[in-house]
Design an enzyme around this catalytic site. Structure first.
Site, PDB file in Angstrom:
ATOM      1  N   TRP A  34      -9.467  -0.506   9.234  1.00 19.00           N
ATOM      2  CA  TRP A  34      -8.990   0.415   8.190  1.00 19.00           C
ATOM      3  C   TRP A  34      -9.491  -0.136   6.849  1.00 19.00           C
ATOM      4  O   TRP A  34      -9.306  -1.321   6.552  1.00 19.00           O
ATOM      5  CB  TRP A  34      -7.466   0.448   8.242  1.00 19.00           C
ATOM      6  CG  TRP A  34      -6.811   1.319   7.229  1.00 19.00           C
ATOM      7  CD1 TRP A  34      -7.154   2.601   6.917  1.00 19.00           C
ATOM      8  CD2 TRP A  34      -5.693   0.981   6.412  1.00 19.00           C
ATOM      9  NE1 TRP A  34      -6.304   3.081   5.961  1.00 19.00           N
ATOM     10  CE2 TRP A  34      -5.406   2.101   5.630  1.00 19.00           C
ATOM     11  CE3 TRP A  34      -4.904  -0.164   6.274  1.00 19.00           C
ATOM     12  CZ2 TRP A  34      -4.362   2.132   4.713  1.00 19.00           C
ATOM     13  CZ3 TRP A  34      -3.869  -0.140   5.367  1.00 19.00           C
ATOM     14  CH2 TRP A  34      -3.606   0.990   4.600  1.00 19.00           C
ATOM     15  N   ASP A  68      -0.249  -5.277  11.555  1.00 16.00           N
ATOM     16  CA  ASP A  68      -0.234  -3.984  10.877  1.00 16.00           C
ATOM     17  C   ASP A  68       0.314  -2.995  11.909  1.00 16.00           C
ATOM     18  O   ASP A  68      -0.348  -2.674  12.892  1.00 16.00           O
ATOM     19  CB  ASP A  68      -1.661  -3.614  10.447  1.00 16.00           C
ATOM     20  CG  ASP A  68      -1.700  -2.281   9.715  1.00 16.00           C
ATOM     21  OD1 ASP A  68      -0.737  -1.497   9.838  1.00 16.00           O
ATOM     22  OD2 ASP A  68      -2.706  -2.004   9.036  1.00 16.00           O
ATOM     23  N   LYS A 128       3.402   7.795   9.577  1.00 17.60           N
ATOM     24  CA  LYS A 128       2.923   8.560  10.731  1.00 17.60           C
ATOM     25  C   LYS A 128       4.078   8.876  11.679  1.00 17.60           C
ATOM     26  O   LYS A 128       4.208   9.995  12.148  1.00 17.60           O
ATOM     27  CB  LYS A 128       1.871   7.782  11.523  1.00 17.60           C
ATOM     28  CG  LYS A 128       0.942   6.919  10.709  1.00 17.60           C
ATOM     29  CD  LYS A 128      -0.169   7.684  10.060  1.00 17.60           C
ATOM     30  CE  LYS A 128      -0.993   6.732   9.202  1.00 17.60           C
ATOM     31  NZ  LYS A 128      -2.114   7.329   8.560  1.00 17.60           N
TER      32      LYS A 128
HETATM   33  C1  LMR Z   1      -6.170   6.795   7.433  1.00 21.81           C
HETATM   34  O1  LMR Z   1      -6.607   5.736   7.942  1.00 21.81           O
HETATM   35  O2  LMR Z   1      -6.848   7.821   7.332  1.00 21.81           O
HETATM   36  C2  LMR Z   1      -4.773   6.848   6.910  1.00 21.81           C
HETATM   37  O3  LMR Z   1      -4.085   5.683   7.252  1.00 21.81           O
HETATM   38  C3  LMR Z   1      -4.712   7.220   5.483  1.00 21.81           C
HETATM   39  C4  LMR Z   1      -5.108   6.088   4.588  1.00 21.81           C
HETATM   40  O4  LMR Z   1      -4.257   5.682   3.784  1.00 21.81           O
HETATM   41  O5  LMR Z   1      -6.229   5.603   4.669  1.00 21.81           O
END
Ligand code: LMR
Length: 408
Positions: free
Chosen positions: A138, A217, A254
């Site tokens: 992420w 996480d 979520k």
């Molecule tokens: C994502 O990965 O799209 C979501 O968790 C939104 C974000 O904050 O990046």
């Protein structure tokens, strides 16, 4: 016309423009597209079978209960009910829960929880440390831990459309003692590839032997399989089975659909109950310096969901509704790609888990999907499966088929 009276140099002369956040840009571009066929597979936000945001029935029930919660400040560490109930939700039945070895503080969803965890770790030991994240991960992991002054390093994570266990382990064993390891408890973002239980055990044993500090996480507990307990398996193995210290960063964005409410919790599992009060004091201090007191409304809702038996029961059903719809969309997309004889092997789509599908299509194909078919996704080739529904999965599969056949 602007009149400038002060001739001294600007304080911002050396300021450098920073590119916009990629995933929020995808969202913006999608909203600006007026084509009626457009499909948003960008940000990870759940959509129902009509492609609309879903207010969970459990959250609707809780909202009526907390309608008159008022606008007073919460304590610095946040809602006491939320802290107690969320800790119970994740750790109930473990030794550390009965021994009271968990410090906690409400946080601004997953990002805020990770940030607070990182800032607390800096405070308890200011010597420079590395934070290891997965490649890919992420995008906010790198941004937030480097903003805190950590040396961010990447561990290989994805190879041949699956979790690169050997690559990951070969990097992990070189991490110096005291380094921080960011783990995705479940539903790895963006690949959707989680370690097996056996692989988790091997990862945990390296973390234990090398005296590394795990931060989980945990943005998708319950959202992945429909069961919080199942999705928290790795966490419990580390902290209960092996007795390791760790930080677990929770988000209700979520799992309760509370995206804009920024409702989360950071926890630290300590070796002894006597350390909890100290860790709570450091968490509070860090919170005060950054957000002062956390937002009330989402915390009241989440606390009501978790503490009211009939709402909790409904939430369990809501988690199953969301996770099963996502699973069924994975299958439908895959089957349609196969039916169209789309070049390539697409079985990774159904082997992955969680909100995202890592398609592995090329940047040129991603651009083609956007320019010709008005289908939006992250530039890593990640799609949010939640953006698919019965009315658009055939359209999306046909577009991927077109891109796979014609664009290289
Ligand atoms: C994502 O990965 O799209 C979501 O968790 C939104 C974000 O904050 O990046």
């Amino acid at each position: 016309m602007v009149s400038i009276q002060d001739s001294s140099p600007s304080f911002f002369e050396n300021a450098q423009n920073i590119p916009v956040d990629a995933i929020f840009q995808v969202q913006k571009d999608f909203l600006a597209d007026s084509d009626p066929k457009k499909v948003n597979l960008g940000p990870g936000a759940y959509r129902d079978e009509n492609g609309k945001p879903w207010i969970l029935p459990s959250v609707q029930m809780a909202t009526t209960l907390v309608a008159n919660c008022g606008h007073e400040y919460l304590p610095i560490a946040g809602s006491q009910v939320l802290r107690e109930e969320a800790v119970k939700l994740v750790f109930n039945g473990t030794k550390l829960y009965s021994e009271g070895r968990i410090a906690s503080c409400q946080a601004l969803s997953g990002t805020g929880a990770l940030y607070l965890a990182g800032s607390v770790l800096r405070k308890v030991d200011p010597t420079p440390k590395a934070v290891y994240i997965t490649n890919p991960t992420w995008s906010n992991h790198d941004l937030l831990f480097s903003s805190l002054g950590f040396d961010v390093k990447y561990l290989p994570y994805y190879k041949d459309k699956t979790f690169d266990f050997e690559g990951y382990m070969s990097g992990l064993v070189t991490a110096p003692a005291g380094s921080i390891i960011i783990l995705h408890s479940c539903a790895h973002n963006p690949t959707g590839c989680d370690p097996s239980k056996d692989e988790w055990k091997k990862i945990a044993s390296v973390i234990q032997e090398r005296h590394l500090f795990p931060i989980f996480d945990s943005a998708y507990l319950g959202f992945n399989s429909g069961s919080v307990n199942e999705d928290a398996w790795a966490i419990k193995y580390f902290v209960d089975e092996l007795g390791l210290e760790a930080s677990i960063c929770l988000s209700f964005a979520k799992s309760m659909g509370l995206y804009g409410e920024r409702t989360g919790l950071v926890t630290f599992v300590t070796k002894s109950p006597s350390q909890v009060q100290t860790m709570n004091s450091i968490l509070e201090n860090g919170q005060r310096a950054t957000v002062s007191t956390p937002p009330r409304y989402g915390a009241e809702i989440a606390a009501a969901v978790l503490s009211t038996p009939e709402i909790l029961e409904q939430w369990g059903k809501d988690l199953i509704t969301m996770s099963s719809r996502i699973r069924s969309m994975r299958e439908k997309l895959y089957e349609e790609l196969v039916r169209l004889e789309t070049p390539g092997d697409w079985s990774h789509i159904i082997k992955q888990t969680g909100m995202f599908g890592f398609t592995g299509i090329s940047p040129a194909q991603i651009n083609h999907l956007r320019a010709k078919h008005h289908i939006y996704m992250a530039d890593t080739s990640r799609i949010s499966i939640a953006g698919l529904n019965d009315s658009n999965f055939e359209y999306v599969a046909a577009a991927i088929n077109d891109a796979a056949r014609n664009i290289y």
